[in-house]
Design an enzyme around this catalytic site. Sequence first.
Site, mmCIF file in Angstrom:
data_model
loop_
_atom_site.group_PDB
_atom_site.id
_atom_site.type_symbol
_atom_site.label_atom_id
_atom_site.label_comp_id
_atom_site.label_asym_id
_atom_site.label_seq_id
_atom_site.Cartn_x
_atom_site.Cartn_y
_atom_site.Cartn_z
ATOM 1 N N LYS A 180 -8.557 -10.949 7.198
ATOM 2 C CA LYS A 180 -8.311 -10.096 8.370
ATOM 3 C C LYS A 180 -9.476 -9.126 8.599
ATOM 4 O O LYS A 180 -9.909 -8.928 9.735
ATOM 5 C CB LYS A 180 -7.023 -9.321 8.114
ATOM 6 C CG LYS A 180 -6.732 -8.220 9.082
ATOM 7 C CD LYS A 180 -5.355 -7.655 8.851
ATOM 8 C CE LYS A 180 -5.199 -6.807 7.614
ATOM 9 N NZ LYS A 180 -5.886 -5.524 7.622
ATOM 10 N N PHE A 221 -18.676 -10.513 -7.154
ATOM 11 C CA PHE A 221 -17.669 -11.547 -6.870
ATOM 12 C C PHE A 221 -18.343 -12.912 -6.814
ATOM 13 O O PHE A 221 -18.452 -13.513 -5.745
ATOM 14 C CB PHE A 221 -16.977 -11.224 -5.538
ATOM 15 C CG PHE A 221 -15.731 -10.406 -5.681
ATOM 16 C CD1 PHE A 221 -15.636 -9.398 -6.620
ATOM 17 C CD2 PHE A 221 -14.635 -10.639 -4.860
ATOM 18 C CE1 PHE A 221 -14.487 -8.644 -6.756
ATOM 19 C CE2 PHE A 221 -13.473 -9.887 -4.983
ATOM 20 C CZ PHE A 221 -13.399 -8.893 -5.934
ATOM 21 N N CYS A 230 -6.009 -9.112 3.233
ATOM 22 C CA CYS A 230 -7.119 -8.194 3.542
ATOM 23 C C CYS A 230 -8.426 -8.898 3.896
ATOM 24 O O CYS A 230 -8.931 -8.738 5.004
ATOM 25 C CB CYS A 230 -7.339 -7.257 2.371
ATOM 26 S SG CYS A 230 -5.970 -6.105 2.172
ATOM 27 N N ASP A 234 10.607 3.409 5.677
ATOM 28 C CA ASP A 234 10.226 2.095 6.202
ATOM 29 C C ASP A 234 11.186 1.726 7.322
ATOM 30 O O ASP A 234 12.375 2.084 7.279
ATOM 31 C CB ASP A 234 10.251 1.029 5.100
ATOM 32 C CG ASP A 234 9.409 -0.191 5.471
ATOM 33 O OD1 ASP A 234 8.269 -0.303 4.992
ATOM 34 O OD2 ASP A 234 9.899 -1.024 6.278
ATOM 35 N N PHE A 258 -8.332 1.082 -1.196
ATOM 36 C CA PHE A 258 -9.170 0.043 -1.814
ATOM 37 C C PHE A 258 -8.454 -0.673 -2.953
ATOM 38 O O PHE A 258 -9.087 -1.409 -3.716
ATOM 39 C CB PHE A 258 -10.481 0.657 -2.328
ATOM 40 C CG PHE A 258 -11.354 1.199 -1.221
ATOM 41 C CD1 PHE A 258 -12.172 0.364 -0.487
ATOM 42 C CD2 PHE A 258 -11.329 2.541 -0.895
ATOM 43 C CE1 PHE A 258 -12.961 0.848 0.555
ATOM 44 C CE2 PHE A 258 -12.108 3.045 0.139
ATOM 45 C CZ PHE A 258 -12.928 2.194 0.874
ATOM 46 N N VAL A 268 0.830 -1.209 0.000
ATOM 47 C CA VAL A 268 0.000 0.000 0.000
ATOM 48 C C VAL A 268 0.863 1.258 0.000
ATOM 49 O O VAL A 268 0.675 2.147 -0.836
ATOM 50 C CB VAL A 268 -0.958 -0.016 1.221
ATOM 51 C CG1 VAL A 268 -1.592 1.343 1.441
ATOM 52 C CG2 VAL A 268 -2.030 -1.069 1.009
ATOM 53 N N GLY A 318 -14.910 -21.362 -6.229
ATOM 54 C CA GLY A 318 -13.524 -21.843 -6.240
ATOM 55 C C GLY A 318 -13.075 -22.265 -4.854
ATOM 56 O O GLY A 318 -13.910 -22.580 -3.996
HETATM 57 P P1 NAD Z 1 2.980 -4.743 4.101
HETATM 58 O O1 NAD Z 1 3.252 -5.717 5.174
HETATM 59 O O2 NAD Z 1 3.246 -5.090 2.678
HETATM 60 O O3 NAD Z 1 3.747 -3.378 4.404
HETATM 61 C C1 NAD Z 1 3.805 -2.774 5.645
HETATM 62 C C2 NAD Z 1 5.158 -2.067 5.772
HETATM 63 O O4 NAD Z 1 5.177 -1.331 6.985
HETATM 64 C C3 NAD Z 1 6.340 -3.043 5.830
HETATM 65 O O5 NAD Z 1 7.274 -2.699 4.828
HETATM 66 C C4 NAD Z 1 6.921 -2.830 7.231
HETATM 67 O O6 NAD Z 1 8.322 -2.978 7.275
HETATM 68 C C5 NAD Z 1 6.501 -1.394 7.503
HETATM 69 N N1 NAD Z 1 6.483 -1.022 8.915
HETATM 70 C C6 NAD Z 1 6.051 -1.706 9.987
HETATM 71 N N2 NAD Z 1 6.203 -0.986 11.108
HETATM 72 C C7 NAD Z 1 6.771 0.180 10.741
HETATM 73 C C8 NAD Z 1 7.180 1.338 11.437
HETATM 74 N N3 NAD Z 1 7.046 1.456 12.750
HETATM 75 N N4 NAD Z 1 7.721 2.346 10.730
HETATM 76 C C9 NAD Z 1 7.863 2.254 9.397
HETATM 77 N N5 NAD Z 1 7.493 1.179 8.673
HETATM 78 C C10 NAD Z 1 6.952 0.162 9.339
HETATM 79 O O7 NAD Z 1 1.442 -4.353 4.278
HETATM 80 P P2 NAD Z 1 0.433 -3.824 3.155
HETATM 81 O O8 NAD Z 1 -0.108 -4.979 2.386
HETATM 82 O O9 NAD Z 1 1.031 -2.689 2.439
HETATM 83 O O10 NAD Z 1 -0.753 -3.296 4.062
HETATM 84 C C11 NAD Z 1 -0.631 -2.130 4.849
HETATM 85 C C12 NAD Z 1 -2.011 -1.779 5.390
HETATM 86 O O11 NAD Z 1 -2.887 -1.490 4.300
HETATM 87 C C13 NAD Z 1 -2.663 -2.921 6.174
HETATM 88 O O12 NAD Z 1 -3.436 -2.349 7.198
HETATM 89 C C14 NAD Z 1 -3.577 -3.567 5.138
HETATM 90 O O13 NAD Z 1 -4.675 -4.177 5.731
HETATM 91 C C15 NAD Z 1 -4.019 -2.352 4.327
HETATM 92 N N6 NAD Z 1 -4.414 -2.662 2.945
HETATM 93 C C16 NAD Z 1 -3.684 -3.573 2.218
HETATM 94 C C17 NAD Z 1 -4.063 -3.820 0.898
HETATM 95 C C18 NAD Z 1 -3.319 -4.846 0.078
HETATM 96 O O14 NAD Z 1 -3.840 -5.229 -0.968
HETATM 97 N N7 NAD Z 1 -2.137 -5.287 0.478
HETATM 98 C C19 NAD Z 1 -5.160 -3.151 0.326
HETATM 99 C C20 NAD Z 1 -5.828 -2.209 1.099
HETATM 100 C C21 NAD Z 1 -5.450 -1.966 2.415
#
Ligand code: NAD
Length: 455
Positions: free
Chosen positions: A276, A262, A273, A31, A157, A12, A266
């Site tokens: 969780k 959707f 997401c 990060d 989203f 994200v 399958g």
């Molecule tokens: P991810 O695990 O890919 O990335 C999270 C990043 O945050 C990691 O690189 C981690 O090292 C970093 N991080 C953790 N603690 C930290 C800190 N204190 N300081 C700086 N960086 C830190 O997660 P993601 O898939 O990108 O998801 C992030 C959020 O977005 C989650 O809440 C998820 O539910 C939400 N989200 C994800 C998606 C998806 O498709 N992946 C879509 C919509 C929303």
Amino acid sequence: MKKVGVIGTGYVGLTHGVILAEKGNSVICYDIDPEKISRLQRFDIPIYEPGIKELVKKNCEEKRLEFTSDMDYCISSSDIIFVCVNTPPKRYYEGVFRRADLSFVENVARTIAQTMKSYKVIVSKSTVPVMTGKKIYETISKFNNSLDFDVVSNPEFLREGSAVKDSLNPDRIVIGVMKDSSENLLERPLKIMKELYSNFNAKIVETDLWSAELDKLLSNTYLSLQISFINKAAELCSATGADVSKIAESMKLDKRIGPFAFLRAGIGYGGSCFPKDIENLGTLLNDYHIDPSLFEQVIKINKGQRDGFIKLMECGLWTLKGKSIAVLGLSFKPDTGDMREAPSIDIVRALCDEGAIVRVYDPEALSEAGNHFGNSVSYCKSVEEAVYGADAIALLTEWDEFKTMDLQNVKSLMKEPSHFFDGRNVFDPSFMSGIGFYYYSIGRPYIKPVREVVK
Ligand code: NAD
């Protein structure tokens, strides 16, 4: 042009940071993982996401995007700070639900409080249970109540696999802000956020903080519900001989349901997401003493699809012990290397537990697969290598590479009889039986393979 900081550069944060830079803003991404930052500085992208590498390179070269391991620099150089850290489920269950682990969000909130010197808009992009924005606000205020800041919820989203496209052209942008004492939405953060998104062609939904947080949880839960609905329907179709794919196609012609519903039967949903978010919603309902059983069923049906697939394989192969199975697809969906909560994890482990000889192939998820399966499976570099001498194929992710593979050739490489278990209903049963496969799919009639005619 706004000065934007992004904390957390996973799927994200990285995508959002790049897109905001592409839209002309000055973006600094931070990060906690220095290895990730140093890779990004070399344009070595830690995730597989179509189109992202080119945009990272372009925006860094044009000086709108940079990556840093210095959080103070990221915060002090930015007026708007996006919190994009992970919010994974905790390990322990409350019934069928797990609560989100918000320690990463809290950690960031504390650091921002310690670092900020001027007015900031702190935006929660991570998916969080309702009232988290308020907690961020309280955490920062407790640290120093003279700090000038606003907290905004701007849920994400995007879909992995099409994250860049989705973020450049979102269906909607939800902006949730706190209310003043007269119950009006706070104008200052709303104005800043609307300016930031002014060159996006998307409907902006202005709302309060709590509604924005809940909008995200309910949207994902609704999509999970549709998937479990069609999977339950598939069970009835299998038992009675109806065809769930034909029914789903017909249902989508109903404008109240729509073509993008959707409704594809399958082996169920996975990813970081859907599982969780529905569990977060469940714990919230429990907290407010509201019956969560509708959502418990969605989760149970989803898990049941994985067990059902193993039963389908036993039905076709009789026993799994000693059978050579080629597993095609491991990521939770196509066009990503992400295996978080992927159905493949449970299915491959069950096959190994049953004593099958498992050979796996995925275009992008093989390195992550090693963390899940260790040396209990063989890792292959191509479809051909995986299917060579196999008794059966288990197709678990509908990558284009599998949809377009040369099925005649695939079959010629396998043992006879050749079984094909399609966990994503990719192929037409008549076509597959015409090639000579024993072909099994989800909720569609079984058609015997066409055997050679003896003259
Ligand atoms: P991810 O695990 O890919 O990335 C999270 C990043 O945050 C990691 O690189 C981690 O090292 C970093 N991080 C953790 N603690 C930290 C800190 N204190 N300081 C700086 N960086 C830190 O997660 P993601 O898939 O990108 O998801 C992030 C959020 O977005 C989650 O809440 C998820 O539910 C939400 N989200 C994800 C998606 C998806 O498709 N992946 C879509 C919509 C929303």
